[in-house]
Motif scaffolding. Structure first.
Motif, PDB file in Angstrom:
ATOM      1  N   VAL A   9      -6.250   5.258  -7.935  1.00 48.05           N
ATOM      2  CA  VAL A   9      -6.366   6.071  -8.955  1.00 48.05           C
ATOM      3  C   VAL A   9      -7.201   7.363  -8.669  1.00 48.05           C
ATOM      4  O   VAL A   9      -6.849   8.642  -9.038  1.00 48.05           O
ATOM      5  N   PRO A  10      -8.380   7.408  -8.107  1.00 40.42           N
ATOM      6  CA  PRO A  10      -9.347   8.857  -7.802  1.00 40.42           C
ATOM      7  C   PRO A  10      -8.452   9.718  -7.107  1.00 40.42           C
ATOM      8  O   PRO A  10      -8.523  10.806  -7.293  1.00 40.42           O
TER       9      PRO A  10
ATOM     10  N   ASN B 209      -7.377   0.621   2.820  1.00 39.24           N
ATOM     11  CA  ASN B 209      -6.810  -0.853   2.726  1.00 39.24           C
ATOM     12  C   ASN B 209      -7.930  -1.723   2.243  1.00 39.24           C
ATOM     13  O   ASN B 209      -8.711  -1.907   3.198  1.00 39.24           O
ATOM     14  N   VAL B 210      -7.834  -2.174   1.031  1.00 43.52           N
ATOM     15  CA  VAL B 210      -9.049  -2.817   0.655  1.00 43.52           C
ATOM     16  C   VAL B 210      -8.989  -4.191   1.249  1.00 43.52           C
ATOM     17  O   VAL B 210     -10.137  -5.026   1.255  1.00 43.52           O
ATOM     18  N   THR B 211      -7.756  -4.685   1.847  1.00 44.62           N
ATOM     19  CA  THR B 211      -8.067  -6.301   2.416  1.00 44.62           C
ATOM     20  C   THR B 211      -8.464  -5.961   4.132  1.00 44.62           C
ATOM     21  O   THR B 211      -8.504  -7.122   4.780  1.00 44.62           O
TER      22      THR B 211
ATOM     23  N   VAL C 212       0.719  -1.164   0.065  1.00 39.66           N
ATOM     24  CA  VAL C 212       0.004  -0.145  -0.014  1.00 39.66           C
ATOM     25  C   VAL C 212       0.817   1.130   0.009  1.00 39.66           C
ATOM     26  O   VAL C 212       0.557   2.165  -0.770  1.00 39.66           O
ATOM     27  N   THR C 213       2.090   1.283   0.655  1.00 38.82           N
ATOM     28  CA  THR C 213       2.922   2.507   0.710  1.00 38.82           C
ATOM     29  C   THR C 213       3.601   2.594  -0.484  1.00 38.82           C
ATOM     30  O   THR C 213       3.656   3.652  -0.855  1.00 38.82           O
TER      31      THR C 213
ATOM     32  N   ILE D 196      -4.269  -5.525  -7.503  1.00 35.21           N
ATOM     33  CA  ILE D 196      -4.865  -4.771  -8.577  1.00 35.21           C
ATOM     34  C   ILE D 196      -6.068  -3.917  -7.859  1.00 35.21           C
ATOM     35  O   ILE D 196      -6.122  -2.763  -8.449  1.00 35.21           O
ATOM     36  N   VAL D 197      -6.857  -4.171  -7.142  1.00 33.54           N
ATOM     37  CA  VAL D 197      -8.170  -3.457  -6.544  1.00 33.54           C
ATOM     38  C   VAL D 197      -7.382  -2.245  -5.864  1.00 33.54           C
ATOM     39  O   VAL D 197      -8.019  -1.079  -5.813  1.00 33.54           O
ATOM     40  N   GLN D 198      -6.357  -2.618  -5.021  1.00 35.65           N
ATOM     41  CA  GLN D 198      -5.787  -1.515  -4.267  1.00 35.65           C
ATOM     42  C   GLN D 198      -5.335  -0.380  -5.140  1.00 35.65           C
ATOM     43  O   GLN D 198      -5.272   0.595  -4.895  1.00 35.65           O
TER      44      GLN D 198
END
Length: 528
Positions: free
Chosen positions: A435-436, A493-495, A347-348, A428-430
């Motif tokens: 992007v936004p 964090n998507v997880t 993530v970082t 990939i989802v992260q």
């Protein structure tokens, strides 16, 4: 004075007077980076316990080593300053030198100003020699000012001097490099791109070597690694600076030799001839794509390479993250599993890539105004092309290209970082969630260019502020509302068990509002 340098002195005086306001912000920025480290250290880390905690959590953090280099001494203000300002200060000093040289040599040929100067009494090598002399003087002044200001706010004299000389040495080396690329590129934009690309490769190579904790000799593979070996505040070795000076002298000599053989107004790397028919370029969408084609290809390839570098780095730091409990509190948000720690590291990394992608997008947005002041936009708008459609063609590329670049990096990382418990889909989802936040920074630059180009530097300030808050904000324990100014702070964090998507929704709304402001302003303001 040699006939090839006739007129250098008056041209240098005039050029310095004209360019002083452009050079000064670079000196102020880098000086502030150094001085603020000394000032903030005692305020944020007032006792031995807080400093020991800082050293334990940051000293072996591979994510931060990518940017700041190795933390050799975080128990003193000077050691902290050398870590926080050393690599970044050298990077910015190199950028300053590159832009000074190209702007005052190759760019003058593109604008026609060089031809006007050449009509007077002036030697063939005068313009390039003056441009490089300006960059040398700026680098020296940067070193002197940075040293004096840092000492004035509490830095040690010897330690501050050692750090400041690395800034100067970096500027000198890339002065010579920029002199060479100014002869190679077919125009100033190409010359800048080549020089900045070399700087980027050197910086990433240095960061990868530091973060990967490889053999110590590998740091000598990049000139920026040489400057690390000065070791301000922990060694203060002067001899690596001699290597930097020797390289700077060789590069400058090569630049002058190439300049003596190059045709005026042309680069040694000739541009490819255009097609006989307009084809897709006859549409506003095709024209916008063609204008940015070179940078698009370069950036997309660069992001693919960054994805591979960071992916391999992620696989090499699994043991480090798992064995360092203090790291969880700093970059892992309290995660305790090895997979959780590694994903927080990713993530970082994706946030860092998001900042780089924002630079890509802001550059495309700034190209809108560059075309305008080169009088290429007004003839287009004089026909049936509407302002809205023209700006839309460029805005789409400014938003889509960085998103694609970021997705390429994220996909490569997902494929390379094949560690147990890490899902390629989650990576990939992260990436998509990041992007936004990148779009907000691009939309800010687009709004400034569209509504009031005199404020266009706001776009670059957005990049700098986002970097400072995202990378340095947690280090200085800033309040959440301050950290929330960075759009990347709102990327969840998507997880996580229950990710908070509300902040990302607000970020997306802000990007839409700024984009609308860009179109509204561009419809109303004067062109050029």
């Amino acid at each position: 004075m040699s006939q090839t340098l006739v007129g250098a002195r008056p041209l240098l005086r005039a050029a310095l007077k004209q360019d002083a306001r452009t050079i000064a912000p670079w000196i102020v920025l880098i000086t502030a980076l150094s001085a603020s480290s000394v000032v903030a250290y005692d305020l944020v880390f007032p006792d031995a316990q807080s400093r020991a905690q800082l050293a334990a959590t940051l000293g072996t953090n591979p994510a931060l080593s990518l940017i700041f280099g190795p933390a050799r001494d975080l128990m003193t203000a000077d050691g902290f300053n050398a870590w926080r300002a050393g690599a970044l200060g050298g990077f910015f000093a190199a950028l300053m030198a590159i832009f000074i040289v190209v702007r005052n040599s190759r760019a003058d040929e593109d604008s026609g100003q060089a031809e006007l100067l050449a009509s007077g009494v002036m030697g063939r090598q005068t313009r390039l020699a003056v441009a490089m002399t300006m960059a040398v003087l700026a680098s020296v002044v940067l070193g002197v000012v940075s040293c004096l200001v840092t000492v004035a706010v509490g830095g040690g004299v010897t330690n501050s001097l050692a750090l400041a000389t690395t800034f100067t040495a970096s500027g000198l080396m890339f002065t010579g490099l920029a002199g060479i690329t100014a002869q190679l590129g077919s125009d100033a934009r190409t010359a800048n791109s080549i020089a900045v690309a070399v700087l980027g490769v050197a910086f990433i190579t240095r960061g990868y070597i530091d973060a990967g904790q490889g053999p110590e000799w590998t740091v000598w593979l990049t000139p920026l690694g040489w400057l690390e070996q000065v070791r301000p505040a922990t060694g203060n070795n002067g001899w690596p600076l001699l290597l930097a000076l020797a390289l700077a002298a060789v590069l400058a000599a090569v630049a002058l030799a190439l300049h003596a053989r190059r045709d005026f107004g042309l680069g040694m790397l000739a541009p490819r001839r255009g097609p006989a028919r307009g084809g897709r370029v006859t549409t506003v969408w095709g024209l916008a794509l063609r204008i940015n084609r070179g940078s698009l290809i370069s950036w997309l390839l660069a992001f693919a390479g960054l994805g591979a570098v960071f992916g391999f780095l992620a696989t090499s730091v699994t043991d480090l993250l798992g064995d360092n409990p203090g790291m969880a509190a700093l970059i892992a948000g309290g995660s305790v599993t090895e997979a959780g720690l590694l994903f927080e590291f990713l993530v970082t990394i994706l946030r860092m890539l998001g900042i780089i992608a924002a630079v890509f997008g802001v550059q495309i947005a700034m190209r809108v105004y560059a075309e305008e002041i080169d009088y290429r936009v007004e003839p287009l708008l004089a026909a049936s092309l509407s302002r809205t459609k023209y700006l839309a063609g460029n805005a789409v590329i400014a938003f889509v290209a960085p998103a694609v670049a970021l997705l390429i990096s994220g996909t490569v990382i997902a494929l390379v970082a094949t560690e147990p418990g890490i899902s390629a889909g989650d990576v990939i989802v992260q990436t998509l969630a990041t992007v936004p936040a990148v779009w907000v920074i691009i939309a800010l630059a687009l709004a400034a260019v569209g509504a009031n180009p005199r404020l266009r530097l706001v776009g670059w300030l957005g990049v700098v502020l986002t970097f400072a808050l995202t990378i340095l904000g947690p280090l200085f324990r800033l309040w959440d509302w301050v950290l929330g100014i960075s759009p990347l702070w709102h990327v969840p964090n998507v997880t996580a068990i229950s990710p908070d998507w509300s902040g990302l929704g607000g970020v997306t709304t802000l990007a839409l509002v700024l984009t609308a402001a860009a179109f509204a302003g561009f419809r109303r303001r004067d062109v050029s």
